[in-house]
Design a protein around this motif. Structure first.
Motif, PDB file in Angstrom:
ATOM      1  N   UNK A 267     -64.867 111.029   9.364  1.00 18.63           N
ATOM      2  CA  UNK A 267     -64.887 110.305   8.093  1.00 18.63           C
ATOM      3  C   UNK A 267     -66.111 110.685   7.274  1.00 18.63           C
ATOM      4  N   UNK A 268     -67.274 110.675   7.901  1.00 22.02           N
ATOM      5  CA  UNK A 268     -68.513 111.017   7.198  1.00 22.02           C
ATOM      6  C   UNK A 268     -68.462 112.454   6.677  1.00 22.02           C
ATOM      7  N   UNK A 269     -68.007 113.374   7.522  1.00 19.72           N
ATOM      8  CA  UNK A 269     -67.924 114.786   7.109  1.00 19.72           C
ATOM      9  C   UNK A 269     -66.993 114.953   5.914  1.00 19.72           C
ATOM     10  N   UNK A 270     -65.824 114.299   5.947  1.00 21.15           N
ATOM     11  CA  UNK A 270     -64.860 114.459   4.856  1.00 21.15           C
ATOM     12  C   UNK A 270     -65.362 113.822   3.569  1.00 21.15           C
ATOM     13  N   UNK A 271     -66.025 112.667   3.669  1.00 19.79           N
ATOM     14  CA  UNK A 271     -66.565 112.024   2.473  1.00 19.79           C
ATOM     15  C   UNK A 271     -67.656 112.879   1.848  1.00 19.79           C
ATOM     16  N   UNK A 272     -68.502 113.502   2.660  1.00 15.06           N
ATOM     17  CA  UNK A 272     -69.546 114.372   2.126  1.00 15.06           C
ATOM     18  C   UNK A 272     -68.929 115.615   1.486  1.00 15.06           C
TER      19      UNK A 272
ATOM     20  N   UNK B 145     -57.960 100.844   5.028  1.00 18.07           N
ATOM     21  CA  UNK B 145     -57.091 100.987   6.204  1.00 18.07           C
ATOM     22  C   UNK B 145     -56.260 102.262   6.214  1.00 18.07           C
ATOM     23  N   UNK B 146     -55.866 102.743   5.035  1.00 17.83           N
ATOM     24  CA  UNK B 146     -55.023 103.938   4.968  1.00 17.83           C
ATOM     25  C   UNK B 146     -55.851 105.205   4.875  1.00 17.83           C
ATOM     26  N   UNK B 147     -56.907 105.167   4.110  1.00 16.97           N
ATOM     27  CA  UNK B 147     -57.699 106.368   3.856  1.00 16.97           C
ATOM     28  C   UNK B 147     -58.900 106.478   4.810  1.00 16.97           C
ATOM     29  N   UNK B 148     -59.813 105.525   4.744  1.00 16.02           N
ATOM     30  CA  UNK B 148     -61.038 105.629   5.532  1.00 16.02           C
ATOM     31  C   UNK B 148     -60.792 105.519   7.031  1.00 16.02           C
ATOM     32  N   UNK B 149     -60.007 104.530   7.433  1.00 19.30           N
ATOM     33  CA  UNK B 149     -59.777 104.326   8.861  1.00 19.30           C
ATOM     34  C   UNK B 149     -59.054 105.514   9.495  1.00 19.30           C
ATOM     35  N   UNK B 150     -58.085 106.086   8.782  1.00 20.23           N
ATOM     36  CA  UNK B 150     -57.382 107.242   9.355  1.00 20.23           C
ATOM     37  C   UNK B 150     -58.302 108.453   9.465  1.00 20.23           C
ATOM     38  N   UNK B 151     -59.169 108.669   8.466  1.00 17.48           N
ATOM     39  CA  UNK B 151     -60.119 109.776   8.558  1.00 17.48           C
ATOM     40  C   UNK B 151     -61.097 109.555   9.712  1.00 17.48           C
ATOM     41  N   UNK B 152     -61.448 108.314   9.948  1.00 16.77           N
ATOM     42  CA  UNK B 152     -62.366 107.999  11.051  1.00 16.77           C
ATOM     43  C   UNK B 152     -61.689 108.227  12.399  1.00 16.77           C
ATOM     44  N   UNK B 153     -60.436 107.849  12.515  1.00 17.44           N
ATOM     45  CA  UNK B 153     -59.743 107.873  13.806  1.00 17.44           C
ATOM     46  C   UNK B 153     -59.076 109.212  14.119  1.00 17.44           C
ATOM     47  N   UNK B 154     -58.657 109.949  13.083  1.00 16.92           N
ATOM     48  CA  UNK B 154     -57.863 111.158  13.317  1.00 16.92           C
ATOM     49  C   UNK B 154     -58.678 112.401  12.944  1.00 16.92           C
ATOM     50  N   UNK B 155     -59.199 113.081  13.937  1.00 17.38           N
ATOM     51  CA  UNK B 155     -60.105 114.209  13.722  1.00 17.38           C
ATOM     52  C   UNK B 155     -59.458 115.368  12.975  1.00 17.38           C
ATOM     53  N   UNK B 156     -58.151 115.547  13.146  1.00 17.34           N
ATOM     54  CA  UNK B 156     -57.510 116.726  12.554  1.00 17.34           C
ATOM     55  C   UNK B 156     -57.173 116.551  11.071  1.00 17.34           C
ATOM     56  N   UNK B 157     -57.368 115.369  10.511  1.00 18.85           N
ATOM     57  CA  UNK B 157     -57.176 115.174   9.070  1.00 18.85           C
ATOM     58  C   UNK B 157     -58.395 115.722   8.349  1.00 18.85           C
TER      59      UNK B 157
END
Length: 210
Positions: A40-45, A79-91
């Motif tokens: 999540x942090x990597x994708x947001x940056x 719940x749809x955007x941030x949580x999935x990016x946090x939980x799913x590494x391949x996104x």
């Protein structure tokens, strides 16, 4: 409205470490020692470092519509955007300004769509694809669209207008003959079938196959 949506995403991201559904150990990203391991942090940056033009294009594709006075709720972003990016590494954020994941030869595309009924989703998609053609091929390339609530295993967009390739691509190969090219010409008029899945189904499918 694009600026407001981007700010809403940033504000929700700042609150995320303290949200009820977070997997975070620390209360703030600034004091977390594992941010380099956090998808999540990597994708947001990654998103934050893009130009304004890329951010605007990204937000449009994320919504699958032009934002007006109907921005998604903070809970949907959380719940749809941030949580999935946090939980799913391949996104991951891709050069085409979309967030994708690949599993078993299927391309999953993350959206911020919060429609409850497939008919509303259909109307929205028809309107936007008639107004903006550049995203049509990108949506075609996706095998699965991740939404907030919708689930449909065999969604067909407009029967024949969701084609394997665009008219420009077809014109480029019009005078070429080979078995593979002829197959592409035949497939041009076949409708595209995609799956539409909810965030919970996406979480289960992608985390079980990483």
């Amino acid at each position: 409205m694009y600026y407001e949506l981007l700010q809403l995403i940033k504000d929700t991201f700042k609150k995320y470490p303290n949200s009820t559904r977070t997997d975070c150990i620390f209360s703030e990203c600034g004091i977390c020692k594992t941010t380099n391991e956090c998808n999540l942090y990597r994708q947001m940056m990654e998103i934050d470092n893009k130009s304004y033009r890329d951010k605007k294009d990204f937000l449009y594709k994320l919504l699958l519509r032009t934002p007006k006075n109907n921005l998604p709720r903070g809970s949907v972003i959380n719940n749809l955007f941030l949580t999935l990016l946090k939980r799913i590494e391949c996104l991951r954020y891709c050069d085409s300004n979309v967030i994708l994941a690949k599993r078993d030869e299927e391309i999953y595309r993350l959206t911020l769509d919060e429609n409850e009924y497939i008919e509303d989703f259909e109307d929205q998609l028809k309107k936007e694809l008639h107004e903006n053609h550049k995203d049509k091929f990108l949506i075609y390339e996706s095998d699965v669209l991740i939404t907030d609530r919708l689930n449909k295993s065999d969604y067909r967009y407009n029967q024949i207008n969701f084609n394997v390739m665009g008219s420009d691509e077809l014109n480029e190969i019009a005078d070429i003959t080979s078995d593979s090219i002829e197959r592409q010409k035949i497939n041009y008029n076949k409708s595209k079938i995609i799956r539409i899945i909810s965030k919970d189904v996406a979480d289960e499918e992608l985390n079980n196959h990483e």
